[in-house]
Design an enzyme around this catalytic site. Structure first.
Site, PDB file in Angstrom:
ATOM      1  CG  ASP A  47      -2.261   1.544  -7.892  1.00 27.00           C
ATOM      2  OD1 ASP A  47      -3.290   1.888  -8.486  1.00 27.00           O
ATOM      3  OD2 ASP A  47      -1.943   1.977  -6.764  1.00 27.00           O
ATOM      4  CD  GLU A  70      -3.751   3.949 -11.927  1.00 31.13           C
ATOM      5  OE1 GLU A  70      -4.970   4.159 -11.890  1.00 31.13           O
ATOM      6  OE2 GLU A  70      -3.091   3.600 -10.923  1.00 31.13           O
TER       7      GLU A  70
END
Length: 723
Positions: free
Chosen positions: A354, A390
């Site tokens: 993330d 990401e």
């Protein structure tokens, strides 16, 4: 009632060792080790098995290289514990020690009890005029979850990682709780748990669908935000980490860590990989007004990036109040130890990071070859698993799509936006569409990467579901309690003429076709496709594009039978089977646009509706929304894993984002007639098997996609040159 071994008072305290960190049972006793560079004193608090009553406190007198440690020969697995850490409380200098706050071990592998929100959890006095510069002396132990010493033994048997090649992957992004919570085929006590995901009905469903890899939304132990709890909501997604080593117990039916391991073993036995969505960019402690639960009280100045202008404040590149300081070697070591733990002890197959750009920041700037990436690249365990970024964060310079190092794949939002905009009907996009369809070589080819570096997706947990993408022009997040201010306003969605549910048959038919168009595009593109769980079932969140706090039917998959759901599910099965059966859609290398064997035929050929090859000028037409691509089976130039040359059929894919029907002529290329494999006009993609010869028109309906195939046409070798 029989007393536990852990009721026996601790009378012996040995020096212990500084490594491994955390609480480690060695079969005879437990070693405790905690890093704190700036602490002046560390106390280990021992609790009863329930975590409610403190039994005794041990001062950790040994300190090696800023690691405080001791060994308790009388301690056993199951003992509950936490830390009280003494040191300066000088927020303006970055120090927030408060010896009245019970702190969670960053290396805790299990927890007992749950956090109960109370003002005593804060290092400062909530409501004081000096704000976080004030000091709170209440004991937070009654409200804090306790760490628990874990017995790690588990019988893995013959468990082996599936080790699916990147180019063969089909990722399915799911939430452990939401996936099985409403599935009537899963035994009711197991629904919404690791055991539910690892159950036979769940695994059989995944196998029949054809996915190779599940990507789990965060399963690291996390907290429910206070502001959500006060509104009666839950942090559902889990991007609010408390412990980087402990699985979230809310997803465990048995409340035991081994349930997670059993799930992994069951999925592996079915040949399915498990990738974890992990959050190492920030923690649940938030900004200067957040609670003191772990790292903040252990050593705030070491664990977090602090503002260079005023160390009272945090450098926030995550939008969550803080950013972990991976420039500090002990913090970097903690992250690496956590990753290795999940691979070596929990047997996961990889990670999706993330806001991965935050992990690359050094002194505020993104460094592509910074310490984090250097360490992973040389680590013999981690450089063998799947690593997906990401590739952005919320700070300046954080958008780094295409820039992550070799060995990494990336979520490709350029793919998402390009495909959404094209099927929405926006003009001037066929060049962008073609580039994304063929693997985004502009982003990944220049650095020596392959198409699988692009993880292609049209929907993900963050945003509209596929059904909502074609049903809503605007977000409808009122249920989140933020007056619809949260969530992205730029969705590139189109409601097909009516906002939300409708009885208009024509609108509903168009919506189903648009879903089929985007699913077919996704699964036939070069790169690694990622499906959002439930898209194949027509799952709707009723227009909510930020359902992070909706632990209810808004987020849980609806498994109730419906004809349109069944048809869409069968369509996705057909697409995945087509992709897996034909290496043309799973190329390991980019197309080159080169001629085959000296002929005029190329490995990829872009076509106009009249069947002729597109020229440079056609790519620039604002009005153009229809094109075709010829994929030559003879242009594979690849081998199987056993070294055998790969061959495949020729494929022709026709795309029409116009509203009107277009007569698309078969290209004038020698070979057998074309047979339709998929036409998205039909609910299951089925189409009459009528052959279509060279130059013949195909009635390509408005807003549709068609896949045709024929046996490979091997171009003739050029005549030999005269001697």
């Amino acid at each position: 009632m029989k007393s536990s071994d852990n009721d026996i008072p601790i009378t012996a305290v040995w020096p212990g060792k500084p490594y491994p960190r955390g609480a480690t049972w060695d079969g005879q006793g437990v070693n405790f080790a905690l890093f704190s560079e700036n602490a002046e004193k560390v106390e280990l608090a021992i609790f009863d098995d329930t975590g409610r009553r403190e039994r005794q406190r041990v001062t950790m007198r040994e300190r090696t290289d800023h690691v405080w440690h001791c060994y308790l020969p009388e301690a056993r697995p199951g003992v509950a514990y936490g830390y009280y850490v003494h040191g300066p409380y000088k927020p303006e200098e970055g120090h927030r020690f408060n010896p009245h706050k019970l702190l969670v071990d960053p290396y805790a592998k299990d927890f007992v009890g749950e956090l109960r929100w109370n003002d005593a959890l804060y290092g400062y006095t909530v409501g004081h005029k000096k704000e976080d510069l004030s000091f709170d002396r209440r004991d937070s132990a009654p409200y804090t979850p306790k760490c628990r010493v874990l017995e790690a033994a588990f019988t893995w048997g013959e468990d082996r990682r599936p080790e699916i090649p990147w180019h063969d992957m089909v990722i399915y992004e799911l939430h452990v709780r939401g996936f099985s919570m409403l599935n009537p085929q899963v035994p009711e006590p197991l629904r919404g748990t690791y055991a539910g995901l690892g159950s036979a009905p769940s695994i059989n469903y995944l196998k029949r669908l054809g996915v190779t890899t599940v990507e789990l939304l965060p399963v690291h132990s996390f907290l429910n935000d206070r502001y959500l709890a006060e509104k009666g909501l839950q942090n559902y997604w889990g991007y609010n980490t408390l412990g980087f080593f402990a699985p979230e117990m809310r997803y465990s039916h048995s409340r035991k860590v081994k349930e997670f391991k059993t799930m992994i073993r069951s999925l592996h036995s079915a040949g399915i990989e498990v990738i974890l969505d992990v959050v190492y960019n920030h923690t649940c402690e938030g900004n200067q007004f957040g609670p003191t639960l772990s790292l903040r009280g252990i050593d705030n100045a070491a664990y977090y990036m602090l503002s260079e202008q005023n160390r009272r404040y945090y450098a926030d590149f995550t939008g969550c109040g803080n950013t972990l300081n991976l420039m500090h070697p002990r913090v970097l070591q903690m992250v690496m130890d956590s990753l290795r733990y999940w691979v070596e002890e929990m047997h996961v197959d990889g990670f999706r990071f993330d806001l991965a750009s935050a992990l690359a920041r050094e002194r505020g700037r993104v460094e592509h070859l910074g310490g984090f990436f250097d360490v992973i690249r040389q680590d013999p365990t981690l450089n063998q698993v799947k690593l997906i970024a990401e590739p952005w964060d919320l700070g300046h310079g954080g958008y780094q799509v295409g820039n992550f190092p070799l060995g990494w794949a990336e979520w490709n939002d350029r793919y998402r936006d390009g495909m959404r905009a094209y099927w929405k009907g926006d003009g001037g996009l066929i060049g962008e569409f073609a580039t994304r369809l063929t693997g985004s070589s502009d982003l990944y080819g220049r650095s020596g990467k392959r198409p699988h570096a692009s993880v292609n997706f049209i929907t993900a947990h963050d945003g509209f579901t596929l059904h909502d993408l074609v049903s809503y022009n605007d977000k409808h997040n009122e249920a989140n309690g933020e007056d619809n201010r949260d969530g992205n306003n730029h969705n590139l969605s189109w409601n097909c003429g009516v906002e939300g549910p409708t009885d208009d048959a024509a609108v509903n038919e168009l919506r189903e076709r648009q879903k089929r168009n985007m699913l077919a595009t996704l699964l036939l593109s070069q790169g690694v496709p990622m499906l959002l769980a439930g898209d194949e079932l027509g799952h709707t969140q009723h227009g909510n594009n930020n359902a992070y706090c909706q632990d209810n039917e808004i987020s849980w998959l609806d498994w109730s039978p419906a004809p349109e759901r069944h048809a869409l599910h069968q369509f996705v099965q057909k697409l995945i089977a087509l992709r897996c059966s034909h290496p043309t859609f799973r190329r390991r290398d980019f197309f080159e646009g080169r001629s085959l064997l000296g002929s005029r035929l190329k490995d990829v050929l872009w076509l106009k509706p009249d069947g002729s090859e597109m020229g440079a000028a056609e790519w620039e037409h604002e009005h153009a929304r229809c094109l075709g691509v010829y994929l030559a089976g003879a242009g594979l130039d690849d081998v199987s894993r056993h070294g055998e040359p790969l061959q495949d059929d020729d494929f022709l894919i026709l795309f029409n984002a116009h509203e009107n029907e277009i007569a698309f002529h078969m290209p004038p290329i020698e070979g057998e007639a074309w047979t339709v494999q998929i036409d998205t006009v039909h609910p299951r993609g089925e189409a009459p098997p009528t052959p279509h010869g060279r130059g013949e028109p195909y009635a390509l309906q408005g807003r549709s996609l068609v896949v045709l195939s024929r046996p490979m046409h091997a171009p003739a070798l050029p005549p030999p040159s005269p001697e």
